[in-house]
Write an enzyme that holds these catalytic residues in place. Structure first.
Site, mmCIF file in Angstrom:
data_model
loop_
_atom_site.group_PDB
_atom_site.id
_atom_site.type_symbol
_atom_site.label_atom_id
_atom_site.label_comp_id
_atom_site.label_asym_id
_atom_site.label_seq_id
_atom_site.Cartn_x
_atom_site.Cartn_y
_atom_site.Cartn_z
ATOM 1 N N LYS A 10 21.692 51.921 -64.697
ATOM 2 C CA LYS A 10 23.038 52.210 -64.161
ATOM 3 C C LYS A 10 23.939 52.813 -65.212
ATOM 4 O O LYS A 10 23.650 52.747 -66.414
ATOM 5 C CB LYS A 10 23.675 50.924 -63.612
ATOM 6 C CG LYS A 10 23.783 49.793 -64.674
ATOM 7 C CD LYS A 10 25.068 49.775 -65.432
ATOM 8 C CE LYS A 10 24.934 49.693 -66.909
ATOM 9 N NZ LYS A 10 25.181 48.641 -67.739
ATOM 10 N N SER A 144 20.761 50.085 -74.651
ATOM 11 C CA SER A 144 21.593 51.278 -74.887
ATOM 12 C C SER A 144 22.735 51.413 -73.898
ATOM 13 O O SER A 144 23.359 52.455 -73.823
ATOM 14 C CB SER A 144 20.731 52.533 -74.794
ATOM 15 O OG SER A 144 19.724 52.483 -75.748
ATOM 16 N N GLY A 147 21.644 49.456 -68.782
ATOM 17 C CA GLY A 147 21.227 48.343 -67.930
ATOM 18 C C GLY A 147 19.729 48.099 -67.875
ATOM 19 O O GLY A 147 19.202 47.704 -66.834
ATOM 20 N N SER A 149 18.238 45.654 -69.163
ATOM 21 C CA SER A 149 18.003 44.218 -68.941
ATOM 22 C C SER A 149 18.069 43.900 -67.446
ATOM 23 O O SER A 149 17.230 43.158 -66.927
ATOM 24 C CB SER A 149 19.016 43.376 -69.722
ATOM 25 O OG SER A 149 20.334 43.666 -69.333
ATOM 26 N N GLU A 193 19.678 37.667 -66.048
ATOM 27 C CA GLU A 193 20.669 38.332 -66.916
ATOM 28 C C GLU A 193 21.432 37.326 -67.768
ATOM 29 O O GLU A 193 21.814 37.622 -68.905
ATOM 30 C CB GLU A 193 21.664 39.138 -66.064
ATOM 31 C CG GLU A 193 21.192 40.540 -65.688
ATOM 32 C CD GLU A 193 21.523 41.564 -66.791
ATOM 33 O OE1 GLU A 193 20.702 41.737 -67.721
ATOM 34 O OE2 GLU A 193 22.588 42.184 -66.698
ATOM 35 N N ASP A 204 25.643 44.645 -63.293
ATOM 36 C CA ASP A 204 24.432 45.427 -63.577
ATOM 37 C C ASP A 204 23.299 45.087 -62.612
ATOM 38 O O ASP A 204 22.652 45.975 -62.056
ATOM 39 C CB ASP A 204 23.956 45.181 -65.022
ATOM 40 C CG ASP A 204 24.854 45.835 -66.055
ATOM 41 O OD1 ASP A 204 25.911 46.359 -65.667
ATOM 42 O OD2 ASP A 204 24.491 45.822 -67.250
HETATM 43 N N1 LIG Z 1 11.163 46.458 -69.909
HETATM 44 C C1 LIG Z 1 11.560 45.369 -70.582
HETATM 45 N N2 LIG Z 1 10.663 44.457 -70.992
HETATM 46 C C2 LIG Z 1 11.068 43.345 -71.673
HETATM 47 N N3 LIG Z 1 12.353 43.066 -71.991
HETATM 48 C C3 LIG Z 1 13.276 43.946 -71.606
HETATM 49 C C4 LIG Z 1 12.936 45.136 -70.886
HETATM 50 N N4 LIG Z 1 14.067 45.822 -70.656
HETATM 51 C C5 LIG Z 1 15.058 45.093 -71.210
HETATM 52 N N5 LIG Z 1 14.600 43.975 -71.782
HETATM 53 C C6 LIG Z 1 15.394 42.929 -72.463
HETATM 54 O O1 LIG Z 1 16.748 43.304 -72.373
HETATM 55 C C7 LIG Z 1 17.319 43.486 -73.690
HETATM 56 C C8 LIG Z 1 18.307 44.642 -73.654
HETATM 57 O O2 LIG Z 1 19.370 44.268 -72.845
HETATM 58 P P1 LIG Z 1 20.871 44.552 -73.203
HETATM 59 O O3 LIG Z 1 21.189 44.165 -74.600
HETATM 60 O O4 LIG Z 1 21.654 43.944 -72.120
HETATM 61 O O5 LIG Z 1 20.981 46.164 -73.127
HETATM 62 P P2 LIG Z 1 20.823 47.125 -71.852
HETATM 63 O O6 LIG Z 1 20.832 46.263 -70.644
HETATM 64 O O7 LIG Z 1 22.028 47.997 -71.908
HETATM 65 O O8 LIG Z 1 19.596 47.907 -72.057
HETATM 66 C C9 LIG Z 1 16.128 43.756 -74.575
HETATM 67 O O9 LIG Z 1 16.420 43.373 -75.915
HETATM 68 C C10 LIG Z 1 15.050 42.883 -73.958
HETATM 69 O O10 LIG Z 1 15.164 41.544 -74.380
HETATM 70 C C1 LIG Z 2 29.543 44.742 -71.056
HETATM 71 C C2 LIG Z 2 29.096 44.547 -69.610
HETATM 72 O O1 LIG Z 2 30.223 44.778 -68.771
HETATM 73 C C3 LIG Z 2 28.015 45.555 -69.222
HETATM 74 C C4 LIG Z 2 26.806 45.480 -70.106
HETATM 75 O O2 LIG Z 2 25.863 46.503 -69.759
HETATM 76 P P1 LIG Z 2 24.597 46.805 -70.678
HETATM 77 O O3 LIG Z 2 23.809 45.546 -70.805
HETATM 78 O O4 LIG Z 2 25.114 47.250 -72.011
HETATM 79 O O5 LIG Z 2 23.820 47.882 -69.950
HETATM 80 C C5 LIG Z 2 28.623 43.115 -69.445
HETATM 81 C C6 LIG Z 2 28.514 42.640 -67.997
HETATM 82 O O6 LIG Z 2 29.255 43.128 -67.128
HETATM 83 O O7 LIG Z 2 27.700 41.740 -67.744
HETATM 84 MG MG LIG Z 3 22.036 44.618 -70.213
#
Ligand SMILES: Nc1ncnc2c1ncn2[C@@H]1O[C@H](COP(=O)(O)OP(=O)(O)O)[C@@H](O)[C@H]1O
Ligand SMILES: C[C@@](O)(CCOP(=O)(O)O)CC(=O)O
Ligand SMILES: [Mg+2]
Length: 378
Positions: A10, A144, A147, A149, A193, A204
């Site tokens: 997202k 990054s 989303g 996670s 999450e 997300d």
């Molecule tokens: N495909 C995946 N397999 C295992 N863990 C994942 C995967 N994608 C995301 N994660 C988990 O989610 C974390 C990243 O989430 P977050 O910090 O919220 O960043 P974002 O949601 O923006 O990518 C990773 O460090 C990992 O622990």
């Molecule tokens: C910072 C926040 O608003 C979004 C986080 O998104 P991401 O995990 O960085 O993709 C946290 C949330 O809404 O849960």
């Molecule tokens: Mg995330």
């Protein structure tokens, strides 16, 4: 038996962080997905006493005997129900962390630990202590702001729920889940999450589950119908960061300066609401006029994110570079590095700005906005 599921990443157009504190935010699904394949072995098959997780893109495999899982994860069978999402207690999370540590994740990939803990929690709570191989691949950059996670939690839960559904019509096509299962999957994904983010708002997982574009406030979802073309350039600064740490940093700042931060959150709330109104508006205003207003709202939102302490020098570099080309940018997701959105008004030619951004070591791409949510395939 094999089930496949996928869930999108997202972008947050407005309202990240403030949404954790009750403000409105606007987010849209993008056409980059996390894919999960769930294989349940036959009773007679070899390996029918293990749970295996393969992270294909990273060439990593983790495996636990079911006996070890049963011994480590407390399970009260009287309250256990896959149709009633529950939170993972601190004590259970500690036991799960031990199971993850035993897998000796390479130090450079230690950030995966929370994802693997989430996997064990969701799997054992939805499917119990049953053998399976789960294969995951993703088109999303990890950590990054796009989303990854949530897409991981949603796609995994979709596969787990679909595997216990009685209607398994075979075919190659992706299909959506019905409303009841979508609601259930969204609740479980939110619990997942929580393990990764600490205190997620739920935006997300909701946009990954339902797709399209949504306005979100304190768990209330409004599906938005865009009435204007909306193009965004996504620039990945490639600066790694962790959502959990950034979210807790904002909470700490709020404890230190409650009045100031509540005013910031209130301003973000107004920005998100106005953005949603403009995107949906069918009025006579020309697209150019709407784009001008969106530009200004993005600029204000970025300023407020800066005051929450979640911007980064790499984000400032993207903003300055795009501004030279008369384009406006804001961070998306948790910030601290990660991805930046740049509004591309109608007829913008992106070649020059992309070239300049990429020459600074950033990675640029465009993604289609507002597409599918979670889908399954048998
Ligand atoms: N495909 C995946 N397999 C295992 N863990 C994942 C995967 N994608 C995301 N994660 C988990 O989610 C974390 C990243 O989430 P977050 O910090 O919220 O960043 P974002 O949601 O923006 O990518 C990773 O460090 C990992 O622990
Ligand atoms: C910072 C926040 O608003 C979004 C986080 O998104 P991401 O995990 O960085 O993709 C946290 C949330 O809404 O849960
Ligand atoms: Mg995330």
């Amino acid at each position: 038996m094999e089930v496949k599921a996928r869930a999108p990443g997202k972008i947050i157009l407005a309202g990240e962080h403030a949404v954790v504190h009750g403000s409105t935010a606007v987010a849209a699904a993008i056409d980059l997905y996390t894919y999960v394949t769930l294989r349940l072995p036959l009773q007679s098959a070899e390996n029918n006493d293990r749970l295996t997780l393969q992270l294909k893109d990273l060439s990593l495999e983790f495996s636990w005997s079911l006996a070890r899982l049963k011994e480590a994860i407390p399970c009260d069978s009287s309250t256990f129900s896959s149709s009633k999402p529950t939170s993972c207690s601190g004590e259970t999370l500690k036991s799960i962390a031990v199971l993850v540590e035993e897998q000796n994740i390479p130090e450079a990939k230690i950030w995966l630990s929370s994802g693997i803990s989430t996997f064990l929690w969701l799997y054992t709570n939805i499917l119990g202590f049953n053998p399976a191989t789960v294969i995951i691949t993703t088109e999303l950059p990890y950590g990054s702001g796009l989303g990854s996670s949530a897409a991981f939690c949603v796609a995994l839960t979709a596969a787990l729920i679909a595997s216990s559904s009685s209607d398994k019509t075979r075919g190659d096509a992706w299909s959506s889940l019905d409303e009841t299962n979508l609601e259930l999957l969204n609740k479980w994904a939110f619990e997942g999450e929580k393990i990764i983010h600490g205190k997620p708002s739920g935006i997300d997982n909701t946009v990954s589950a339902y797709g399209n574009m949504i306005k979100f406030c304190s768990g209330e979802i409004t599906r938005l119908q865009s009435n204007m073309p909306l193009r965004m350039l996504i620039t990945n600064t490639k600066v790694g960061r962790n959502t959990k740490a950034l979210v807790s940093g904002v909470s700490e700042r709020t404890v230190r300066h409650p009045d100031a931060m509540n005013s910031v959150f209130s301003a973000v709330d107004s920005i998100s609401k106005e953005l949603a109104t403009i995107i949906q508006s069918k009025d006579e205003n020309s697209v150019t006029e709407k784009e001008e207003r969106i530009k200004e709202l993005m600029e204000m939102n970025q300023g407020l994110l800066q005051s929450m302490g979640v911007s980064h020098s790499s984000i400032d570099t993207v903003i300055r570079t795009t501004l030279k080309h008369k384009l406006t940018s804001k961070l998306t997701g948790a910030g601290g590095g990660g991805c930046v959105l740049t509004l591309l008004p109608t007829r913008t030619v992106v070649d020059k700005v992309v070239e300049e951004l990429e020459s600074s070591g950033f990675q640029c791409f465009t993604a289609s906005i507002g597409g599918n949510g979670a889908q399954i395939c048998f």
